[in-house]
Design an enzyme around this catalytic site. Sequence first.
Site, PDB file in Angstrom:
ATOM      1  N   ASP A 332     -12.056  51.938  -9.456  1.00 42.27           N
ATOM      2  CA  ASP A 332     -11.559  50.656  -9.952  1.00 42.27           C
ATOM      3  C   ASP A 332     -11.441  50.786 -11.459  1.00 42.27           C
ATOM      4  OD1 ASP A 332     -10.846  47.962 -10.094  1.00 42.27           O
ATOM      5  OD2 ASP A 332     -12.910  47.365 -10.468  1.00 42.27           O
ATOM      6  N   ARG A 533      -3.670  43.927 -21.383  1.00 45.06           N
ATOM      7  CA  ARG A 533      -3.561  43.064 -20.216  1.00 45.06           C
ATOM      8  C   ARG A 533      -2.947  41.758 -20.679  1.00 45.06           C
ATOM      9  NH1 ARG A 533      -8.347  41.421 -15.918  1.00 45.06           N
ATOM     10  NH2 ARG A 533      -7.020  40.207 -14.504  1.00 45.06           N
ATOM     11  N   ASP A 597      -3.381  45.605 -12.333  1.00 42.13           N
ATOM     12  CA  ASP A 597      -2.692  45.333 -13.589  1.00 42.13           C
ATOM     13  C   ASP A 597      -1.233  45.785 -13.529  1.00 42.13           C
ATOM     14  OD1 ASP A 597      -4.994  44.300 -14.536  1.00 42.13           O
ATOM     15  OD2 ASP A 597      -5.498  45.962 -15.855  1.00 42.13           O
TER      16      ASP A 597
END
Length: 630
Positions: A332, A533, A597
Site C-alpha cells: 500500500d 495528491r 491515487d
Amino acid sequence: MRSATEYNSAFALHGPCQIDVPYKGVWGIFVDEVLSPFYIFQVASVVLWVIDEYYFYSASIFIMSFVSVLMEIAETRANILNVRAMSAYECPVNVLRWSDAGNPKEGAFYEPVGEEQKAVEDNAEFLEVSSTTLVPGDIIEIPQGKKMPCDCVLLSGGAIINEAMLTGESIPVLKTSLPFINDIYDPENDKKYTIYSGTDVIQVRPTGNARVCALVVKTGFTTVKGELVRSILYPKPSKFKFDSDSYKFLMVMLSFSVVGLIVQLLNPQNISTGRFIKKCLDLITITVPPSLPAAMTIGTSFALARLKKRQIFCISPPKVNMAGKISVFCFDKTGTLTEEGLSVYGFRVSAMTSEMESGFSKFYPRVKGFQPPKMYTDAETFEAYKDRSKTLMVEALASCHSITRVDGELIGDPLDIEMFNSTGWILDEPEVGGDDPNEMISAFVMPNEAQRNYDWTKNMEGELKPYQVGIVRRFDFTSKLQRMSVIVQNLRNSKYRLYTKGSPEKIMELSRPETIPGNFMEVLSKYTQKGCRVLALATRPLNINYLQCQKVGRELIEKKLIFLGFLIMQNKVKEVTPYVISTLEQADIRSVMVTGDNAYTCLLYTSPSPRDSCASRMPSSACKKKKKKK
C-alpha cells in the site's frame, strides 16, 4: 422485548450474546495430532523397526516425533486459550423493557393482556442486565468507556468508537444515528451508523438530554467479531504449490517402493514369509521418510526463533516455508511506503472570469491572503466578498471533513486534520445538544480569534459574537462515490449550503460546466506529475430547511455544483522505503505499489523526481492502480 414469550423465542433462536470458543483439552488436541496420517505412519514405522531390531534408530525417531507432537500441542493449546480470552466478554448494559417485564436473566417477565397493554407500553424503562442475555431486537443504552458486546445500529445521539480491534486503524471514528429517511438499513453500506462488537466506546454524544440508544442487530458468532473468531478457528483451506509439490514428492517415492515390492515378489528369495514381509515394509519406510513431519516442525521452530531475534513475528508457522517462494510483493502506498501524515502543499482557486467562463488564480501556499483583513468585522466588506470563490473555499476547507474533538484533541483522518489546520479556524462541539431536537447542529467552525485576517464580529445588539458556520449533516466519503459532502448553515444569515470534496475527475463530472476552468486537466496533471495528491472542492447553495436537510438524499443535491478549486497535498516517502525496495529487487522479487491515487502521482515514485516535487524518489518498482469496488 414486550413479553417473556417474545424474548424466549428470540433467545432460543439466537442463543446467548457471547462468543464461547470450544476447548478440547490437552487430550483432545493430542488425539487430533496423533491421528494425522503422517504420525500414524511414523508409529507404524517405529513398530516395524523395533521388530526388526533397529532399536537406536527407532528410539531416536520416536523421541523426535514425540517432542514434535508436544510442541504442536503446546502451540495449539496456547492459540486456543488466546482466542478464548480475546473472545469472551460480558458487561452490564441498560436494556429497554416494558413495565414489569423484569430482568431477562431471571426470566421475570410480565405479559399484559387486554386493556393493560396500552398502559404497559407507556411505562417502558431501562433495566440493567447482563450482556449475555441480549437478543436481536433489544434497545440498549450505549455504555461509555466499555467494549460493545454486540453489533447494533444507533437510533439516537452519536458516539466516538475505536475500531482498532477490527480494522487495525488507531484513529477513532464518529458514529451517528440513522437519518430520517425511507431507505432500508443495509449493514454493508450503513457502517457509519453501526457499532460493532468488540469495539471500544470512547465517548457518547447525546442529543439534548436523551440517552444514546441503539438497536441490537447481531449477537454471538453472527457479529463481525464472531465472524473474525470463526475465520481464526476454521480458516478457509489455502492451496500452495509447495504443498502440492511435497505430496508429489511423496507419491514419487511411494511409487519407487511399489516397484521394489513388485521386484521382490517376482524374485522370491529363500527366506521366511515373515522376514519377506518385513523387508517389503522396510522398503517403504526407506523411500518415504517417516521423520519428515517432525523434521519440518523442528526446522520451522528454529526458523521462527531466528526470525524473532530480528523482530519478525509469524502467527502461522507453516507459512515460513512459503516465504522462500515469494516472487511478488505488493505494498500500500500511503502510510506504508510514504509517511503516515500528509501536509498542505498549496491551493489553486477557481473564479468566474465571465458569465460563461472561469479560470484558476495564482498558486497560494497558504490560506492567508484569500480574504481582506476586515472580512468578518465590516458589514460592507462581508457582503462584497461572502459569495466569492476564495471565501467559499476557506469555508469548504474548514467544514468539509469528518473530524471531531476528544479530550480537546482533533480526531479523524490525517488529511482532514491537516486541511482544517491550514485554515486556522476553530472547531467547537457542544457537549450537549440544544433542547430543540429539530435544530441540532453537531459542530461549529469559526475563524480564529488570534488570527489577524479573521476577527470577531458584533451581533445586532453590539455584543461580541463569533462568525460561525454550523455543520448540520455529513455525507461520509465512500470509495465508490469518490467524494464526501457536508450541509452547513451560516449562523449569520441562517442560509444552508452544500460543500463537497473528492477526486478531481468526479467533482468535474458533478460541477456546472461554466465553473470548470478551461485548463482544468492541465493544472491537475502539473501537480499530480510532481507526486502531489490533489483534491477538488465544490459548493452549491441550498434552499431548504433543517428537517429537509436531515431527509434529503445526497444524490439529489450533489449535482450542478460550483467548482471552487484544488487542495494540493504532499506525502513524502519514508527513509527506510528505498532500502527495502532495493533489497527486494536484489532478491529478484518484483515490487508492486497498490494505490487509489492519480496515475501520474503513482508514477513519480518510480522515476527520478524533479526539485519541486511533492515526494522524494523511490527505486523503480511496478505501480498498480487500486481497483474500485463495483
